[in-house]
Design a protein around this motif. Structure first.
Motif, PDB file in Angstrom:
ATOM      1  N   CYS A   1      -3.445   8.018   3.305  1.00 43.22           N
ATOM      2  CA  CYS A   1      -4.674   7.669   2.585  1.00 43.22           C
ATOM      3  C   CYS A   1      -5.729   7.140   3.555  1.00 43.22           C
ATOM      4  CB  CYS A   1      -4.358   6.643   1.503  1.00 43.22           C
ATOM      5  SG  CYS A   1      -5.772   6.063   0.565  1.00 43.22           S
TER       6      CYS A   1
ATOM      7  N   PHE B   1       0.880  -1.166   0.000  1.00 47.42           N
ATOM      8  CA  PHE B   1       0.000   0.000   0.000  1.00 47.42           C
ATOM      9  C   PHE B   1       0.917   1.215   0.000  1.00 47.42           C
ATOM     10  CE2 PHE B   1      -4.019   1.796   2.301  1.00 47.42           C
ATOM     11  CZ  PHE B   1      -4.158   2.743   1.307  1.00 47.42           C
ATOM     12  N   THR B   2       1.181   1.746  -1.200  1.00 49.70           N
ATOM     13  CA  THR B   2       2.164   2.818  -1.379  1.00 49.70           C
ATOM     14  C   THR B   2       1.564   3.974  -2.181  1.00 49.70           C
ATOM     15  OG1 THR B   2       2.996   1.873  -3.433  1.00 49.70           O
ATOM     16  CG2 THR B   2       4.064   1.137  -1.383  1.00 49.70           C
ATOM     17  N   LEU B   3       2.385   4.990  -2.382  1.00 54.01           N
ATOM     18  CA  LEU B   3       1.978   6.168  -3.143  1.00 54.01           C
ATOM     19  C   LEU B   3       1.400   5.796  -4.506  1.00 54.01           C
ATOM     20  CD1 LEU B   3       1.896   9.249  -3.508  1.00 54.01           C
ATOM     21  CD2 LEU B   3       4.254   9.130  -4.330  1.00 54.01           C
TER      22      LEU B   3
ATOM     23  N   SER C   1       2.446   7.316   2.590  1.00 60.12           N
ATOM     24  CA  SER C   1       1.341   7.686   1.700  1.00 60.12           C
ATOM     25  C   SER C   1       0.124   6.803   1.941  1.00 60.12           C
ATOM     26  CB  SER C   1       1.762   7.561   0.237  1.00 60.12           C
ATOM     27  OG  SER C   1       2.849   8.392  -0.030  1.00 60.12           O
ATOM     28  N   GLY C   2       0.355   5.519   2.157  1.00 66.41           N
ATOM     29  CA  GLY C   2      -0.740   4.602   2.466  1.00 66.41           C
ATOM     30  C   GLY C   2      -1.403   4.951   3.780  1.00 66.41           C
TER      31      GLY C   2
ATOM     32  N   THR D   1      -2.440   5.154  -3.853  1.00 67.46           N
ATOM     33  CA  THR D   1      -3.283   5.919  -2.919  1.00 67.46           C
ATOM     34  C   THR D   1      -4.392   6.709  -3.610  1.00 67.46           C
ATOM     35  OG1 THR D   1      -1.665   7.719  -2.875  1.00 67.46           O
ATOM     36  CG2 THR D   1      -1.543   6.096  -1.106  1.00 67.46           C
ATOM     37  N   GLU D   2      -4.091   7.344  -4.728  1.00 69.24           N
ATOM     38  CA  GLU D   2      -5.133   8.135  -5.404  1.00 69.24           C
ATOM     39  C   GLU D   2      -6.261   7.241  -5.913  1.00 69.24           C
ATOM     40  OE1 GLU D   2      -5.614  11.429  -5.332  1.00 69.24           O
ATOM     41  OE2 GLU D   2      -3.865  11.398  -4.025  1.00 69.24           O
TER      42      GLU D   2
ATOM     43  N   LYS E   1      -8.381   6.200  -2.861  1.00 68.31           N
ATOM     44  CA  LYS E   1      -9.253   7.305  -2.428  1.00 68.31           C
ATOM     45  C   LYS E   1     -10.404   7.509  -3.415  1.00 68.31           C
ATOM     46  CE  LYS E   1      -5.742  10.190  -1.196  1.00 68.31           C
ATOM     47  NZ  LYS E   1      -5.120  11.462  -0.802  1.00 68.31           N
TER      48      LYS E   1
END
Length: 116
Positions: free
Chosen positions: A62, A22-24, A58-59, A27-28, A31
């Protein structure tokens, strides 16, 4: 789609589809898939982290963003099935102080039922 969304006892259950990180990079997408599900008041959601072996800042950001969205709309999110590695990160950051973390989906469902 990154998230598999199901429902049990009126509670939405969000699980990652074949992901271990669960990384950058995701994340978008997470979301954009979950925030619309949290718009209505009274929504109960479980974010099942089974299979996630690594989470970066980032995760975590989020997840916190999703929790804030839920709370601002009168809804709630609980997390469950944290791997040993993810739990260690959450413990290190004291995230259990601001996030509701359960051992598994059934425990989350029981905790939601206690609130009614």
């Amino acid at each position: 789609m990154i998230i598999k969304l199901t429902e049990k006892d009126g509670i939405k259950i969000a699980r990652f589809a074949s992901l271990s990180r669960f990384t950058l990079a995701i994340t978008e997408d997470v979301k954009s898939e979950l925030k619309p599900e949290l718009i209505d008041s009274g929504i109960k959601m479980i974010l099942d982290l089974e299979g996630i072996e690594f989470i970066d800042s980032s995760g975590i950001g989020c997840i916190i963003s999703l929790v804030k969205t839920a709370k601002s709309n009168g809804s709630a999110i609980k997390l469950c099935n944290l791997s040993k590695e993810v739990k260690e990160v959450f413990d290190l950051l004291h995230l259990q102080m601001i996030l509701e973390i359960c051992s598994d989906q059934n425990n989350c469902i029981e905790n939601f039922k206690k609130l009614n």
